[in-house]
Design an enzyme around this catalytic site. Structure first.
Site, PDB file in Angstrom:
ATOM      1  N   CYS A  36     -16.694   2.528 -20.856  1.00  0.00           N
ATOM      2  CA  CYS A  36     -18.026   2.475 -20.227  1.00  0.00           C
ATOM      3  C   CYS A  36     -18.828   1.259 -20.682  1.00  0.00           C
ATOM      4  CB  CYS A  36     -18.788   3.764 -20.511  1.00  0.00           C
ATOM      5  SG  CYS A  36     -17.966   5.221 -19.833  1.00  0.00           S
ATOM      6  N   SER A  92       6.944  16.586  -9.198  1.00  0.00           N
ATOM      7  CA  SER A  92       5.555  17.038  -9.160  1.00  0.00           C
ATOM      8  C   SER A  92       5.480  18.556  -8.960  1.00  0.00           C
ATOM      9  CB  SER A  92       4.807  16.319  -8.043  1.00  0.00           C
ATOM     10  OG  SER A  92       5.488  16.507  -6.825  1.00  0.00           O
ATOM     11  N   CYS A 147     -12.634   2.329 -15.670  1.00  0.00           N
ATOM     12  CA  CYS A 147     -12.921   3.767 -15.535  1.00  0.00           C
ATOM     13  C   CYS A 147     -11.588   4.518 -15.494  1.00  0.00           C
ATOM     14  CB  CYS A 147     -13.732   4.013 -14.267  1.00  0.00           C
ATOM     15  SG  CYS A 147     -14.487   5.647 -14.233  1.00  0.00           S
ATOM     16  N   CYS A 161     -24.508   5.852 -13.785  1.00  0.00           N
ATOM     17  CA  CYS A 161     -23.393   6.811 -13.843  1.00  0.00           C
ATOM     18  C   CYS A 161     -23.826   8.125 -14.507  1.00  0.00           C
ATOM     19  CB  CYS A 161     -22.231   6.197 -14.610  1.00  0.00           C
ATOM     20  SG  CYS A 161     -20.841   7.327 -14.742  1.00  0.00           S
ATOM     21  N   GLN A 175       2.138   6.369  -4.737  1.00  0.00           N
ATOM     22  CA  GLN A 175       2.392   7.262  -5.883  1.00  0.00           C
ATOM     23  C   GLN A 175       2.818   6.488  -7.115  1.00  0.00           C
ATOM     24  OE1 GLN A 175       3.777   8.757  -2.868  1.00  0.00           O
ATOM     25  NE2 GLN A 175       2.942  10.813  -2.896  1.00  0.00           N
ATOM     26  N   THR A 176       2.586   5.181  -7.118  1.00  0.00           N
ATOM     27  CA  THR A 176       3.135   4.351  -8.182  1.00  0.00           C
ATOM     28  C   THR A 176       2.107   3.311  -8.615  1.00  0.00           C
ATOM     29  OG1 THR A 176       5.236   4.596  -6.998  1.00  0.00           O
ATOM     30  CG2 THR A 176       5.202   3.030  -8.801  1.00  0.00           C
ATOM     31  N   GLY A 225      11.043   6.179  -6.666  1.00  0.00           N
ATOM     32  CA  GLY A 225      10.725   7.583  -6.418  1.00  0.00           C
ATOM     33  C   GLY A 225      10.086   7.831  -5.051  1.00  0.00           C
ATOM     34  N   GLU A 279       0.829  -1.213   0.000  1.00  0.00           N
ATOM     35  CA  GLU A 279       0.000   0.000   0.000  1.00  0.00           C
ATOM     36  C   GLU A 279       0.861   1.259   0.000  1.00  0.00           C
ATOM     37  OE1 GLU A 279      -3.085   0.468  -0.502  1.00  0.00           O
ATOM     38  OE2 GLU A 279      -3.753  -1.612  -0.471  1.00  0.00           O
TER      39      GLU A 279
HETATM   40  S1  SF4 Z   1     -19.938   4.260 -16.753  1.00  0.00           S
HETATM   41 FE1  SF4 Z   1     -19.188   5.814 -15.340  1.00  0.00          FE
HETATM   42  S2  SF4 Z   1     -18.133   4.675 -13.733  1.00  0.00           S
HETATM   43 FE2  SF4 Z   1     -18.394   3.290 -15.476  1.00  0.00          FE
HETATM   44  S3  SF4 Z   1     -16.496   3.494 -16.669  1.00  0.00           S
HETATM   45 FE3  SF4 Z   1     -17.989   4.944 -17.525  1.00  0.00          FE
HETATM   46  S4  SF4 Z   1     -17.530   6.851 -16.452  1.00  0.00           S
HETATM   47 FE4  SF4 Z   1     -16.608   5.225 -15.254  1.00  0.00          FE
END
Ligand code: SF4
Length: 363
Positions: free
Chosen positions: A199, A303, A192, A208, A45-46, A84, A40
């Site tokens: 989607c 960064s 996502c 969504c 950051q990776t 890093g 974790e």
């Molecule tokens: S439907 Fe919404 S939650 Fe699912 S991948 Fe597309 S943007 Fe992301």
């Protein structure tokens, strides 16, 4: 719905999410928190694919919290080299000492984990839900993105973090928190995704709001990018008459604290870079050098700033090197440089130096 998707499509081979028999844990079955904690922190950051080989090597070298607590910081940083954000390695090391004092009990609540250096609420929640199947929400970058899209949040998530924590808690399945949190992270990492969310493969399409808007990639909203400050750094690769090279160890504070580097510093306005190198070596190490030809120029973006390193070969003239602005200085054989943990930008300087010395030897 999300858990059904995850059952078929989740990243089930992540080694620290499996039990001692190499199987997926049953509901409520505790897992060893040590490998999860290490992973974790590495993941803070990776990305997972980068972390996997580092985690593997780490577990071979420091197989338990006791092994990590008694390791030398030098070895810990060396193993972290290339990942890093080195303060994470030092904090794991410090955390191991704290945990060893409390052995054999691992913290079982948020407060216990939050006492460890470098552990925030999301990392603590992820460790506790992964190791002990506790119903605690998480809010890493992937989760923020998925949730922001789910509700088509009109502002950048970091402006309304408390609200996002509530949302993460609201959607969490209290019966299967370990699986649910992992499913949420897997959805963010594989479906996502930041630029082109898939989607059509998402189990939450019907719920969504970003998808309904027709432009899911427009979420999460972002603050206008700020211009990163740019600095030129003059660096000296100083060789003595015996062919040894001078390196110094940074102070422990800051992003690259505790790492070794070639000495140098910021170019002043209007200053020739050769003058910068000579001045910095005098100010930081109390030595005088003859600044020779350029070895390499490279750019590196952090960064918060962008740096251009202009690296010159230098010949040591006078003065015993003093650690005026660092922990210590050392003359080492060029072939031994790989025994010291350096920031990523320095790896190219080392490669250029070895190549240059190799050409010189042949000639
Ligand atoms: S439907 Fe919404 S939650 Fe699912 S991948 Fe597309 S943007 Fe992301």
């Amino acid at each position: 719905m999300l858990l059904d998707w995850w059952q078929a499509n989740g990243r089930h081979t992540i080694p620290w999410k499996r039990n001692s028999r190499g199987a997926r844990p049953c509901h409520g079955e505790p897992l060893d928190p040590y490998p999860i904690w290490v992973a974790e922190v590495m993941l803070q950051q990776t990305q997972l694919q980068v972390v996997l080989p580092y985690w593997q090597r780490w577990m071979e070298a420091f197989s338990s919290v006791e092994a990590l607590a008694t390791a030398k910081e030098h070895d810990v940083l060396l193993l972290w080299q290339g990942l890093g954000y080195y303060s994470r390695a030092r904090r794991l090391h410090q955390g191991a000492s704290l945990l060893q004092d409390r052995a054999p009990d691992w913290p079982q609540d948020l407060d216990g984990w939050l006492e460890l250096p470098g552990i925030g609420r999301s990392t603590a929640g992820s460790i506790l839900s992964s190791a002990f199947d506790l119903p605690l929400p998480i809010l890493d970058g992937n989760v923020k993105r998925v949730l922001a899209r789910l509700v088509a949040c009109p502002t950048p998530p970091n402006r309304t973090l408390a609200w996002f924590w509530q949302l993460s808690e609201l959607v969490l399945d209290p019966q299967r928190p370990r699986d649910f949190n992992q499913a949420l992270m897997d959805l963010g990492a594989t479906v996502c995704t930041p630029r082109n969310p898939s989607c059509h493969a998402c189990p939450w399409t019907l719920h969504c709001a970003a998808y309904a808007s027709g432009d899911p990639a427009a979420y999460p909203m972002k603050d206008a990018p700020r211009e990163l400050p740019f600095q030129v750094i003059g660096v000296g690769v100083v060789l003595d008459d015996a062919g040894q090279v001078l390196i110094d160890q940074r102070l422990n504070e800051g992003l690259l604290g505790g790492l070794w580097e070639f000495p140098g510093g910021k170019q002043e306005p209007g200053e020739a870079i050769e003058v910068t190198v000579a001045r910095e070596l005098t100010e930081e190490l109390a030595i005088t050098v003859e600044v020779g030809e350029e070895l390499i120029t490279l750019e590196h973006a952090y960064s918060h700033k962008k740096l251009r390193f202009v690296v010159h070969l230098c010949r040591w003239l006078t003065g015993e090197p003093q650690p005026l602005a660092c922990q210590q200085v050392k003359w080492v054989e060029p072939a031994e440089l790989s025994n010291y943990p350096f920031p990523a930008a320095n790896a190219r300087i080392i490669a250029a130096l070895l190549e240059r010395l190799g050409v010189a030897e042949v000639a």
